[in-house]
Design a protein around this motif. Structure first.
Motif, PDB file in Angstrom:
ATOM      1  N   SER A 231       0.837  -1.203   0.000  1.00 15.25           N
ATOM      2  CA  SER A 231       0.000   0.000   0.000  1.00 15.25           C
ATOM      3  C   SER A 231       0.871   1.251   0.000  1.00 15.25           C
ATOM      4  N   LEU A 232       1.937   1.231   0.789  1.00 17.97           N
ATOM      5  CA  LEU A 232       2.847   2.374   0.836  1.00 17.97           C
ATOM      6  C   LEU A 232       3.484   2.611  -0.530  1.00 17.97           C
ATOM      7  N   ASP A 233       3.901   1.554  -1.190  1.00 17.21           N
ATOM      8  CA  ASP A 233       4.496   1.664  -2.520  1.00 17.21           C
ATOM      9  C   ASP A 233       3.506   2.303  -3.485  1.00 17.21           C
ATOM     10  N   ARG A 234       2.253   1.876  -3.444  1.00 15.41           N
ATOM     11  CA  ARG A 234       1.238   2.427  -4.335  1.00 15.41           C
ATOM     12  C   ARG A 234       0.970   3.904  -4.029  1.00 15.41           C
ATOM     13  N   ILE A 235       0.988   4.283  -2.758  1.00 15.77           N
ATOM     14  CA  ILE A 235       0.783   5.683  -2.380  1.00 15.77           C
ATOM     15  C   ILE A 235       1.939   6.546  -2.892  1.00 15.77           C
TER      16      ILE A 235
ATOM     17  N   ARG B 147       1.672   7.030  -6.574  1.00 16.42           N
ATOM     18  CA  ARG B 147       0.625   7.998  -6.900  1.00 16.42           C
ATOM     19  C   ARG B 147       1.139   9.424  -6.672  1.00 16.42           C
ATOM     20  N   LEU B 148       1.809   9.655  -5.560  1.00 20.80           N
ATOM     21  CA  LEU B 148       2.329  10.988  -5.243  1.00 20.80           C
ATOM     22  C   LEU B 148       3.381  11.451  -6.249  1.00 20.80           C
ATOM     23  N   LEU B 149       4.190  10.528  -6.726  1.00 19.83           N
ATOM     24  CA  LEU B 149       5.247  10.868  -7.680  1.00 19.83           C
ATOM     25  C   LEU B 149       4.784  10.856  -9.136  1.00 19.83           C
TER      26      LEU B 149
END
Length: 66
Positions: A36-40, A43-45
Motif C-alpha cells: 500500500s505504501l508503494d502504491r501511495i 501515486r504521489l510521484l
C-alpha cells in the motif's frame, strides 16, 4: 509507443523466449506495486500514471492490430 513492447513480447515472445510467462508475471507484479505504501508513493510521484500508459498503450496497439 507505451505498451507496444508488451504486446510484441506477449504475441511473439513465447515462440522465441520460452520463459516469457515468467517475465510477464514479474513485469505485472512490479507495475502493480508491492505494498500500500508503494502504491501511495507511486501515486504521489506520478508513477501510477506512467504505469497506466503501458496498459492504455497495449489496448491501443491491440486495437490497431485488430
Amino acid at each position: 509507443l507505451e505498451g507496444h513492447a508488451d504486446v510484441i513480447m506477449d504475441d511473439v515472445g513465447p515462440a522465441v523466449i520460452p520463459t516469457v510467462d515468467v517475465i510477464r508475471a514479474r513485469f505485472d507484479e512490479r507495475r502493480g506495486g508491492r505494498s500500500s505504501l508503494d502504491r501511495i508513493i507511486r501515486r504521489l510521484l506520478g508513477l501510477e500514471a506512467k504505469m497506466r500508459q503501458y496498459s492504455d498503450g497495449a489496448v491501443f496497439v491491440h486495437g490497431v492490430v485488430d
